[in-house]
Design an enzyme around this catalytic site. Structure first.
Site, PDB file in Angstrom:
ATOM      1  CB  THR A  29     -39.120  26.274  20.917  1.00  0.00           C
ATOM      2  OG1 THR A  29     -39.329  26.414  22.234  1.00  0.00           O
ATOM      3  CG2 THR A  29     -39.231  27.857  20.816  1.00  0.00           C
ATOM      4  N   GLY A  30     -38.608  24.154  19.636  1.00  0.00           N
ATOM      5  CA  GLY A  30     -39.070  21.913  19.630  1.00  0.00           C
ATOM      6  C   GLY A  30     -39.354  22.240  17.833  1.00  0.00           C
ATOM      7  CB  ALA A  31     -41.603  23.251  15.267  1.00  0.00           C
ATOM      8  CB  SER A  32     -36.630  19.720  14.256  1.00  0.00           C
ATOM      9  OG  SER A  32     -36.430  19.721  15.460  1.00  0.00           O
ATOM     10  CB  ILE A  35     -43.794  16.991  21.904  1.00  0.00           C
ATOM     11  CG1 ILE A  35     -43.801  15.364  22.889  1.00  0.00           C
ATOM     12  CG2 ILE A  35     -45.027  17.347  22.319  1.00  0.00           C
ATOM     13  CD1 ILE A  35     -43.698  16.084  24.644  1.00  0.00           C
ATOM     14  N   GLY A  36     -43.103  18.401  19.265  1.00  0.00           N
ATOM     15  CA  GLY A  36     -43.147  20.443  18.928  1.00  0.00           C
ATOM     16  C   GLY A  36     -43.455  20.424  17.193  1.00  0.00           C
ATOM     17  CB  SER A 159     -40.034  16.735  33.077  1.00  0.00           C
ATOM     18  OG  SER A 159     -40.695  15.553  33.642  1.00  0.00           O
ATOM     19  CE1 TYR A 173     -35.472  18.095  30.335  1.00  0.00           C
ATOM     20  CE2 TYR A 173     -36.902  16.263  32.204  1.00  0.00           C
ATOM     21  CZ  TYR A 173     -36.462  16.820  31.363  1.00  0.00           C
ATOM     22  OH  TYR A 173     -37.783  17.006  30.194  1.00  0.00           O
TER      23      TYR A 173
HETATM   24  N1  LIG Z   1     -40.702  12.659  25.412  1.00  0.00           N
HETATM   25  C1  LIG Z   1     -40.989  12.631  27.730  1.00  0.00           C
HETATM   26  O1  LIG Z   1     -40.765  11.680  27.571  1.00  0.00           O
HETATM   27  C2  LIG Z   1     -40.948  13.869  27.990  1.00  0.00           C
HETATM   28  C3  LIG Z   1     -41.023  13.977  29.277  1.00  0.00           C
HETATM   29  C4  LIG Z   1     -41.221  15.343  29.711  1.00  0.00           C
HETATM   30  C5  LIG Z   1     -41.029  16.349  29.099  1.00  0.00           C
HETATM   31  N2  LIG Z   1     -40.761  16.293  28.085  1.00  0.00           N
HETATM   32  C6  LIG Z   1     -40.233  17.530  27.514  1.00  0.00           C
HETATM   33  O2  LIG Z   1     -40.727  17.712  26.335  1.00  0.00           O
HETATM   34  C7  LIG Z   1     -39.955  18.066  25.433  1.00  0.00           C
HETATM   35  C8  LIG Z   1     -40.321  18.631  23.986  1.00  0.00           C
HETATM   36  O3  LIG Z   1     -39.145  16.957  23.806  1.00  0.00           O
HETATM   37  P1  LIG Z   1     -39.547  16.027  23.257  1.00  0.00           P
HETATM   38  O4  LIG Z   1     -39.768  14.786  24.176  1.00  0.00           O
HETATM   39  O5  LIG Z   1     -40.478  15.534  22.092  1.00  0.00           O
HETATM   40  O6  LIG Z   1     -37.691  15.211  22.377  1.00  0.00           O
HETATM   41  P2  LIG Z   1     -37.163  15.607  21.052  1.00  0.00           P
HETATM   42  O7  LIG Z   1     -37.835  14.548  19.998  1.00  0.00           O
HETATM   43  O8  LIG Z   1     -35.805  15.516  21.056  1.00  0.00           O
HETATM   44  O9  LIG Z   1     -37.162  16.942  20.683  1.00  0.00           O
HETATM   45  C9  LIG Z   1     -37.126  17.905  20.982  1.00  0.00           C
HETATM   46  C10 LIG Z   1     -37.452  19.569  20.175  1.00  0.00           C
HETATM   47  O10 LIG Z   1     -36.226  20.609  20.991  1.00  0.00           O
HETATM   48  C11 LIG Z   1     -34.697  20.624  19.647  1.00  0.00           C
HETATM   49  N3  LIG Z   1     -34.158  20.967  20.047  1.00  0.00           N
HETATM   50  C12 LIG Z   1     -33.132  20.274  21.253  1.00  0.00           C
HETATM   51  N4  LIG Z   1     -31.845  21.125  21.257  1.00  0.00           N
HETATM   52  C13 LIG Z   1     -32.405  22.468  20.841  1.00  0.00           C
HETATM   53  C14 LIG Z   1     -31.305  23.728  20.603  1.00  0.00           C
HETATM   54  N5  LIG Z   1     -30.268  23.873  21.918  1.00  0.00           N
HETATM   55  N6  LIG Z   1     -32.149  25.045  19.558  1.00  0.00           N
HETATM   56  C15 LIG Z   1     -32.885  24.757  19.794  1.00  0.00           C
HETATM   57  N7  LIG Z   1     -34.030  23.847  19.869  1.00  0.00           N
HETATM   58  C16 LIG Z   1     -33.535  22.660  20.283  1.00  0.00           C
HETATM   59  C17 LIG Z   1     -35.259  19.988  18.520  1.00  0.00           C
HETATM   60  O11 LIG Z   1     -34.755  20.298  17.479  1.00  0.00           O
HETATM   61  P3  LIG Z   1     -33.399  20.593  17.204  1.00  0.00           P
HETATM   62  O12 LIG Z   1     -32.859  19.027  17.083  1.00  0.00           O
HETATM   63  O13 LIG Z   1     -33.677  19.828  15.237  1.00  0.00           O
HETATM   64  O14 LIG Z   1     -32.244  21.182  17.315  1.00  0.00           O
HETATM   65  C18 LIG Z   1     -36.368  19.212  18.861  1.00  0.00           C
HETATM   66  O15 LIG Z   1     -36.607  19.763  17.923  1.00  0.00           O
HETATM   67  C19 LIG Z   1     -38.634  18.807  25.762  1.00  0.00           C
HETATM   68  O16 LIG Z   1     -39.120  20.061  26.471  1.00  0.00           O
HETATM   69  C20 LIG Z   1     -38.695  17.663  27.044  1.00  0.00           C
HETATM   70  O17 LIG Z   1     -38.002  18.190  28.262  1.00  0.00           O
HETATM   71  C21 LIG Z   1     -40.388  15.303  26.406  1.00  0.00           C
END
Ligand SMILES: NC(=O)c1ccc[n+]([C@@H]2O[C@H](COP(=O)([O-])OP(=O)(O)OC[C@H]3O[C@@H](n4cnc5c(N)ncnc54)[C@H](OP(=O)(O)O)[C@@H]3O)[C@@H](O)[C@H]2O)c1
Length: 270
Positions: A29-32, A35-36, A159, A173
């Site tokens: 999930t979150g592959a678009s 990180i995903g 996190s 969050y």
């Molecule tokens: N970046 C950081 O510093 C950090 C630190 C700790 C943990 N994390 C965790 O890492 C994970 C990935 O985050 P990221 O940093 O890669 O963020 P990101 O670049 O914003 O990516 C988030 C992903 O989740 C998807 N998503 C968001 N809302 C959604 C919804 N309502 N339904 C389905 N998909 C949804 C987005 O795709 P769409 O918008 O296409 O739906 C996107 O693929 C998250 O769980 C985040 O809490 C991140």
């Protein structure tokens, strides 16, 4: 230099990746993006078969095309995971998959807003809970039979901030991420009889669209999305229940000991 010390890489060679993932069925999930997205690309290189989930259909289609070109099976579902009816439909679809080896629950949303600014925004708490917690539970239940058949693994992207005293502004969050942590730890115990393992990645700062909206974070040392994806794979393949960076193992007990001081600072300076 500071980045190399605080954010050591966990890169796994292509041969090892192929040995572990070639022909395996992986749901992300979150592959678009973020990180995903990097996780999906790495697993395509390893010749895994993928089921990709997020809202942005074009990005998912393009990843599936990349996967097909590499000889992998790949399909996607463009869905808002907060939409309960759509999530129910997805779960029905996922139950048709006979074998799943890995479920990476990585889609997430962070909100930074003080509670007194949230009085009329109960929906902030609904959307973080629905995405960061409820979708984890729903997808894990739906895939439990197919994960059981492979003695598969569920890897949750949490996190690191949930390991420290609760910081002002992050209630929505952190509450949703901590709910997911508790659920994962409980499910790890209860699903043990099925052979399914749950793993939590307590991820530190990663430069992605999510974190880079905050100017302070933008300029801090952090993992790249690709490096964070490597951590998820490293965790999936090793025998540990969780990942956290080495400095968190030292600093979290210290933070607990000095939590009255931290709380004092939060109450008076924020
Ligand atoms: N970046 C950081 O510093 C950090 C630190 C700790 C943990 N994390 C965790 O890492 C994970 C990935 O985050 P990221 O940093 O890669 O963020 P990101 O670049 O914003 O990516 C988030 C992903 O989740 C998807 N998503 C968001 N809302 C959604 C919804 N309502 N339904 C389905 N998909 C949804 C987005 O795709 P769409 O918008 O296409 O739906 C996107 O693929 C998250 O769980 C985040 O809490 C991140």
């Amino acid at each position: 230099m500071l980045k190399r010390i605080l954010y050591p890489k966990h890169r796994i060679g292509l041969e090892t990746l192929k040995k572990n993932f070639e022909g395996k069925m992986v749901v992300i999930t979150g592959a678009s993006r973020g990180i995903g997205y990097e996780l999906a690309k790495t697993l395509i290189a390893a010749k895994a078969n993928l089921f990709l989930i997020a809202r942005s259909e074009n990005e998912l289609i393009s990843l599936c095309e990349k996967a097909h070109e590499s000889g992998c099976l790949a399909t996607y579902k463009a869905i808002d995971l907060r939409d309960r009816d759509a999530l129910d439909q997805l779960c029905i679809e996922l139950r048709q998959i006979i074998q799943v080896d890995y479920l990476f629950v990585n889609a997430g949303k962070s909100i930074h807003r003080k509670l007194l600014d949230s009085i009329d925004r109960l929906h902030d708490f609904d959307r973080t809970m629905d995405l960061n917690f409820r979708s984890l539970v729903a997808l894990s239940f739906a895939l439990q039979p197919s994960l059981k058949s492979t003695k598969g693994k569920i890897i949750y992207t949490s996190s690191i901030s949930t390991l420290y005293p609760s910081a002002p502004g992050w209630a929505a969050y952190h509450a949703s991420k901590e709910a997911a942590n508790v659920w994962c730890r409980t499910a790890d115990a209860e699903f043990a009889t099925l052979g399914i393992k749950l793993k939590i990645a307590y991820m530190p700062l990663v430069h992605t669209a999510m974190s880079d909206v905050n100017e302070v974070y933008k300029n801090m040392p952090a993992y790249s999305a690709k490096e964070a994806a490597d951590i998820l794979i490293y965790l999936a393949l090793n025998s540990r229940h969780s990942y956290m960076p080495w400095w968190a193992r030292i600093s979290t007990p210290i933070a607990y000991l000095i939590s009255p001081i931290i709380r004092f600072v939060y109450r008076h300076l924020f």
